[in-house]
Every structure is written in structure tokens, then in C-alpha cells.
Design a protein around this motif. Structure first.
Motif, PDB file in Angstrom:
ATOM      1  N   ALA A   1       7.584 -10.042  -2.761  1.00  0.00           N
ATOM      2  CA  ALA A   1       6.119  -9.260  -2.879  1.00  0.00           C
ATOM      3  C   ALA A   1       5.704  -9.266  -1.413  1.00  0.00           C
ATOM      4  O   ALA A   1       5.175  -8.141  -1.112  1.00  0.00           O
ATOM      5  CB  ALA A   1       5.141 -10.481  -3.408  1.00  0.00           C
ATOM      6  N   SER A   2       6.211  -9.921  -0.575  1.00  0.00           N
ATOM      7  CA  SER A   2       5.973  -9.677   0.961  1.00  0.00           C
ATOM      8  C   SER A   2       6.395  -8.535   1.629  1.00  0.00           C
ATOM      9  O   SER A   2       5.837  -7.614   2.036  1.00  0.00           O
ATOM     10  CB  SER A   2       6.412 -10.971   1.855  1.00  0.00           C
ATOM     11  N   ALA A   3       7.647  -8.442   1.136  1.00  0.00           N
ATOM     12  CA  ALA A   3       8.563  -6.760   1.944  1.00  0.00           C
ATOM     13  C   ALA A   3       7.726  -5.669   0.924  1.00  0.00           C
ATOM     14  O   ALA A   3       7.694  -4.872   1.380  1.00  0.00           O
ATOM     15  CB  ALA A   3       9.970  -7.040   1.267  1.00  0.00           C
ATOM     16  N   LEU A   4       7.414  -5.754  -0.134  1.00  0.00           N
ATOM     17  CA  LEU A   4       6.934  -4.849  -1.099  1.00  0.00           C
ATOM     18  C   LEU A   4       5.520  -4.377  -0.449  1.00  0.00           C
ATOM     19  O   LEU A   4       5.038  -3.151  -0.188  1.00  0.00           O
ATOM     20  CB  LEU A   4       6.596  -5.149  -2.485  1.00  0.00           C
ATOM     21  N   ALA A   5       4.777  -5.458  -0.041  1.00  0.00           N
ATOM     22  CA  ALA A   5       3.576  -5.398   0.489  1.00  0.00           C
ATOM     23  C   ALA A   5       3.659  -4.435   2.162  1.00  0.00           C
ATOM     24  O   ALA A   5       2.851  -3.678   2.452  1.00  0.00           O
ATOM     25  CB  ALA A   5       2.681  -6.425   0.963  1.00  0.00           C
ATOM     26  N   THR A   6       4.620  -4.974   2.737  1.00  0.00           N
ATOM     27  CA  THR A   6       5.047  -4.243   4.124  1.00  0.00           C
ATOM     28  C   THR A   6       5.305  -2.761   3.809  1.00  0.00           C
ATOM     29  O   THR A   6       4.992  -1.860   4.733  1.00  0.00           O
ATOM     30  CB  THR A   6       6.042  -5.159   4.898  1.00  0.00           C
TER      31      THR A   6
ATOM     32  N   HIS B   1       4.353  -0.954   1.673  1.00  0.00           N
ATOM     33  CA  HIS B   1       3.353  -0.300   1.302  1.00  0.00           C
ATOM     34  C   HIS B   1       2.358   0.319   2.496  1.00  0.00           C
ATOM     35  O   HIS B   1       1.684   1.331   2.222  1.00  0.00           O
ATOM     36  CB  HIS B   1       2.195  -1.049   0.142  1.00  0.00           C
ATOM     37  N   VAL B   2       2.539  -0.555   3.462  1.00  0.00           N
ATOM     38  CA  VAL B   2       1.650   0.150   4.760  1.00  0.00           C
ATOM     39  C   VAL B   2       2.100   1.349   5.261  1.00  0.00           C
ATOM     40  O   VAL B   2       1.306   2.026   5.503  1.00  0.00           O
ATOM     41  CB  VAL B   2       1.807  -0.820   5.851  1.00  0.00           C
ATOM     42  N   ALA B   3       3.457   1.551   5.061  1.00  0.00           N
ATOM     43  CA  ALA B   3       4.194   2.953   5.276  1.00  0.00           C
ATOM     44  C   ALA B   3       3.897   3.807   4.420  1.00  0.00           C
ATOM     45  O   ALA B   3       3.739   5.042   4.794  1.00  0.00           O
ATOM     46  CB  ALA B   3       5.694   2.539   5.672  1.00  0.00           C
ATOM     47  N   TYR B   4       3.754   3.448   3.219  1.00  0.00           N
ATOM     48  CA  TYR B   4       3.138   4.527   2.306  1.00  0.00           C
ATOM     49  C   TYR B   4       1.690   5.035   2.533  1.00  0.00           C
ATOM     50  O   TYR B   4       1.350   5.772   1.867  1.00  0.00           O
ATOM     51  CB  TYR B   4       3.180   3.922   0.729  1.00  0.00           C
TER      52      TYR B   4
ATOM     53  N   GLN C   1      -0.191 -10.564   3.542  1.00  0.00           N
ATOM     54  CA  GLN C   1       1.047 -10.367   4.124  1.00  0.00           C
ATOM     55  C   GLN C   1       0.834  -9.151   5.092  1.00  0.00           C
ATOM     56  O   GLN C   1       1.472  -8.943   6.030  1.00  0.00           O
ATOM     57  CB  GLN C   1       2.071 -10.377   3.185  1.00  0.00           C
ATOM     58  N   ALA C   2       0.411  -8.239   4.410  1.00  0.00           N
ATOM     59  CA  ALA C   2       0.480  -6.796   4.911  1.00  0.00           C
ATOM     60  C   ALA C   2      -0.733  -6.584   6.110  1.00  0.00           C
ATOM     61  O   ALA C   2      -0.502  -5.965   7.303  1.00  0.00           O
ATOM     62  CB  ALA C   2       0.320  -5.531   4.034  1.00  0.00           C
ATOM     63  N   TYR C   3      -1.958  -7.081   6.007  1.00  0.00           N
ATOM     64  CA  TYR C   3      -2.939  -6.567   6.927  1.00  0.00           C
ATOM     65  C   TYR C   3      -3.616  -7.967   7.507  1.00  0.00           C
ATOM     66  O   TYR C   3      -4.514  -7.789   8.394  1.00  0.00           O
ATOM     67  CB  TYR C   3      -3.991  -5.841   6.372  1.00  0.00           C
ATOM     68  N   GLY C   4      -2.921  -9.132   7.054  1.00  0.00           N
ATOM     69  CA  GLY C   4      -3.575 -10.307   7.668  1.00  0.00           C
ATOM     70  C   GLY C   4      -5.032 -10.811   6.805  1.00  0.00           C
ATOM     71  O   GLY C   4      -5.467 -10.004   6.310  1.00  0.00           O
ATOM     72  N   ARG C   5      -5.423 -11.831   7.163  1.00  0.00           N
ATOM     73  CA  ARG C   5      -6.370 -12.514   6.244  1.00  0.00           C
ATOM     74  C   ARG C   5      -7.747 -11.632   6.734  1.00  0.00           C
ATOM     75  O   ARG C   5      -8.045 -11.590   8.085  1.00  0.00           O
ATOM     76  CB  ARG C   5      -6.791 -13.792   6.595  1.00  0.00           C
ATOM     77  N   PRO C   6      -8.515 -11.064   6.072  1.00  0.00           N
ATOM     78  CA  PRO C   6      -9.537 -10.184   6.527  1.00  0.00           C
ATOM     79  C   PRO C   6     -10.575 -11.163   7.150  1.00  0.00           C
ATOM     80  O   PRO C   6     -10.942 -12.310   6.617  1.00  0.00           O
ATOM     81  CB  PRO C   6     -10.417  -9.477   5.386  1.00  0.00           C
TER      82      PRO C   6
END
Ligand code: HEM
Length: 141
Positions: free
Chosen positions: A74-79, A81-84, A132-137
């Protein structure tokens, strides 16, 4: 999520499995209806995309009873998605389209308990992915 909610999510997804391509079609149609600006992020040919989405859903949902087993994926998927071009604020709209699709696909089996269980599952997964992708808001942002 309670063990009962995990069971409800797993059982309801298995009911949608026989119509998974139609369900994925319904999902993307709904997503692009409520968030047309997201269409440009996806490939023109969505055939492969629909298949990947449904197989990932099956993997994630079967892993709900053992969360640590799916967190690295799930963490790799989230990362990825940043590129998407996915942003944190897109996750709720994707969740809305997903729950709407399940409601249509399940018909009378979409009960209040099933809806609450799916909301809990999507919130758990999407909060983790966003973090994971953006850090805690931050409250100040
Ligand atoms: C929990 C939520 C989500 C799940 C389970 C999910 C799942 C997937 C999967 C399995 C893929 C296939 C490619 C890969 O594995 O890397 C994918 C691609 C993609 N997702 Fe998601 N996704 C989620 C949320 C989002 C959100 C919020 C957006 C925001 C717009 C998004 C946009 C995309 C795009 C644009 C692609 C395709 C990129 C390409 O092939 O060029 N997804 N997603």
C-alpha cells in the motif's frame, strides 16, 4: 475496523467479483462524472487499468484481516500515485465513487452495516496511503 466489519467487506466484495469488469467501468464513469478533471491523469485505454484496480482491491480486502501484510504494498502504491498526479484531496472523491459503485453493484445487499464497514476500510487504507505519500497534514496548512 472490527472483525465483523472486515468480514462484511470481504463477503460483499466477493459478491461483486463476478461482475468486476462492469463494476470497474461503473466506478470510472462515476469518478469522471463527479471529478471530470481527473480523467486527464488516466490512460486513454482503460482496459488494463480496470483489471489492475479490481485485482488490487481483492488483494487489499483479503489483507484487511492481517494489515501489516499489505502495508508495504500500500505504501509503494501510494508513492506511485504521486507520480500519477494524485493529490491527497483526490482520495475522498475516489472513495465516494467506490462506495457509490458498491451500492449499485450490491443492490439490496448494500445495508447500513456494509456501508459503514466499507467507509471504515477505505478510510483506513486512504489515510495510510495519504500519510505515506504526503506526510501527515499539518493543522496550520
Ligand atoms: C485507495 C485508493 C486507490 C487504489 C486502491 C488505487 C489503485 C490503483 C492501481 C492498482 C493502479 C494501477 C497502477 C499501479 O499499481 O501503480 C492505479 C493507477 C492509477 N491511479 Fe489509483 N488507486 C487509488 C487512488 C487513486 C487516487 C485518489 C487517484 C487520484 C486521481 C488515482 C489515480 C490513478 C491514476 C491516474 C492511475 C494510472 C496511471 C497510469 O497508468 O498512467 N488513484 N490505481
Amino acid at each position: 475496523m472490527t472483525p465483523e466489519q472486515i468480514k462484511l467487506v470481504q463477503e460483499s466484495l466477493s459478491k461483486v467479483a463476478p461482475i468486476s469488469d462492469e463494476a470497474a467501468m461503473l466506478f470510472y464513469d462515476r469518478l469522471f462524472e463527479i471529478a471530470p478533471q481527473l480523467k486527464a491523469l488516466f490512460p486513454a485505454d482503460m482496459t488494463e487499468q480496470r483489471r489492475k484496480l479490481m485485482s488490487t482491491l481483492v488483494i487489499v480486502v483479503s489483507g484487511l484481516s492481517d494489515l501489516p501484510s499489505i502495508l508495504p504494498a500500500a505504501s509503494a502504491l501510494a508513492t506511485r500515485h504521486v507520480a500519477y498526479g494524485a493529490k491527497a484531496e483526490h482520495y475522498p472523491v475516489v472513495g465516494q465513487a467506490l462506495l457509490w459503485t458498491l451500492e449499485k453493484g450490491l443492490g439490496k445487499d448494500w445495508t447500513a452495516d456494509v456501508a459503514a464497514a466499507w467507509l471504515a476500510a477505505y478510510t483506513t487504507l486512504s489515510s495510510f496511503m495519504i500519510n505515506q505519500a504526503y506526510g501527515r497534514p499539518q493543522a496550520a496548512e
